[in-house]
Motif scaffolding. Structure first.
Motif: not given
Lengths: 342, 342
Positions: A291-293, A295
């Motif tokens: 998910r951070r990727r 974002e």
């Protein structure tokens, strides 16, 4: 650096959420655009709002043929074949695009009719859970991605065959049309597109549906306690179930594969959650990292405090038809990049 | 008809997203509230913003004991036992509430210390994927639900034992505190709460995590094409993975059951999607129906064009301690209703 204007009128066949919003955007941008709506009352509504709309498909297509319009097929998948037959009859020399969310089945219909050299597929990744002309609105595609296929050029190059000049002009106009709505035009071949959207569009629908049912099974207290995370996670389950079916069932092979992966991840989490002590560490860490990727890739565009909208996608500025351009498209596709035409 | 004010000061132990936002709301509402933050720099930050905050827990708790404050435990689950030990030592006669998202493990710690008659559990169903004092803000709980437990009263009644008057006052103040933030106070016993949130809060986290990984596996093109539905569906996967683990792992039994149901629904969809012709009709129809029920229940509150905010939840207006009130709470709980105290 903005792309210049579309070189021809645009004829929209189908004025639902997507077709209707596209008509509004094109007219607002000063382009010539008109359309066909199957429902007489829907057509009347559009006319009463000042749009050039008719419920007579042969008439609309004859006009498209006369002014060499770009025809955009914006009907549900099940109606695409019939519309293409009408185009073959009444507008035999027009370029064709579409906005259907699964591309291989549309392309199969195109191939069946030998229309490859006059077709450039499109899929704007925007929408709401509403449908129909009344749900359409200006600006729907602003900063959305708009996938654009180029399989004909790709295959001609593979075969060492020349690419039809008319197709290159058509491709150019489809990219310009997407840009005119404020969307980012992303090159994607049919198969790659369908595999990608299986994961980021169709699978989320299945998950939302399963989550809705499981939450509902919890009874009234569970529903009453459902907060933002549940509502966001199930939002797309509110879409007309026939539209969800159409999307998912026409992309069944790619979706099946993605769904299997998701089920496996959940089943593993279920196993480790049932151990003593219970753990979901592996899924939590992997999911959060993924998910951070996402974002990192798209977050800047959405949450920037700057009034200038900067895309985080790499950009290919190119001139269709120039040497090596098909390879540039492939390269851009592999990095999820966007196209700007000069 | 607004509930009247909390009858005592509120002492917050822990000033992260939830505790910090609660402190801001209570002070803004004119109530006396102060708190403890473990981090010295965090405490200083809060003080610099004008809040009455210290990093000395014994001192804060002694003060709470002196002015008979309502202590709200707003620390992560793993720290709850240690905080309760400190409360037992420094604030032995204060009423206690908490904001932890799973209630049985907190209640186990309460029971271990014989604190049932001075405890009313709470769980505000609000949050973002951020954490810490810097993420806290006024108005976080506006129109959220705030689950409030009443197991002590329920069990006393089962046993035919009287309900302590101090507990009734405590329950009253916890409901008033929730109302002061603009939240809707929902009665829910520990086990029922945990089963409900497994479905509408913890399961959505697992689904978001699995979806994030599956989308990421699609590579850069898939990520680039990820639009609103994917971002909404995976938003909570952006939460600190340790917080997700803490929630899910402490509610493993109820979550495991809900997860099993969801996996089964997805596996059935996978089966029918792999048939010829592929179909997901059953899941599409059931999921859409479930989602529409949710909308019917809560949609009016969120999307009403009226400036007057009307809750769609049935309301129990009651006086704690009056005849039959515990049965009224059970009834309200079974309909997901909210409480207003007069």
């Amino acid at each position: 650096m903005l792309s210049s204007r579309i070189s021809r009128p645009v004829c929209l066949v189908g004025l639902g959420l997507i077709g209707g919003s596209l008509l509004r955007d094109l007219v607002a941008a000063g382009d010539t655009a008109y359309g066909y709506n199957r429902s007489t009352s829907g057509a009347r509504k559009a006319v009463s709002e000042g749009y050039d709309v008719s419920d007579d498909l042969p008439r609309v297509l004859r006009r498209a043929e006369e002014d060499n319009a770009l025809i955009v097929v914006a009907v549900p998948m099940f109606a695409v074949g019939a519309v293409l037959d009408q185009i073959a009859e009444y507008a035999p020399s027009c370029g064709i695009s579409d906005v259907v969310s699964v591309k291989w089945e549309v392309y199969a219909e195109i191939r069946k009719r030998g229309m490859e050299a006059r077709y450039v597929g499109g899929h704007p990744m925007a929408g709401t859970s509403e449908s129909g002309w009344n749900a359409s609105r200006k600006g729907l595609f602003e900063r959305a991605t708009w996938a654009i296929t180029y399989d004909y050029a790709d295959q001609q190059q593979e075969k060492g065959q020349p690419i039809d000049a008319g197709w290159i002009e058509l491709f150019t106009d489809v990219v310009r049309m997407a840009s005119a709505t404020g969307a980012e035009a992303i090159p994607a071949r049919v198969v790659n597109h369908d595999h990608a959207v299986a994961r980021v569009s169709h699978l989320p629908h299945l998950m939302a549906l399963a989550l809705s049912v499981t939450g509902d099974n919890g009874g009234i207290l569970a529903q009453s306690l459902a907060a933002g995370s549940f509502k966001d996670a199930t939002r797309v389950a509110g879409t007309n179930p026939e539209l969800i079916q159409a999307m998912c069932e026409t992309n069944s092979v790619a979706l099946s594969e993605a769904l299997e992966e998701a089920i496996e991840l959940l089943a593993e989490a279920h196993d480790t959650l049932s151990q003593d002590p219970p753990s979901i560490r592996e899924l939590a860490v992997a999911g959060n990292r993924a998910r951070r990727r996402l974002e990192a890739r798209t977050g800047a565009r959405r949450e920037s405090v700057s009034p200038v909208k900067i895309s985080s996608r790499p950009v290919l500025r190119f001139h269709p038809g120039s040497p090596g351009w098909v390879n540039q498209l492939r390269q851009t596709e592999s990095t999820g990049g966007r196209m700007e035409i000069f």
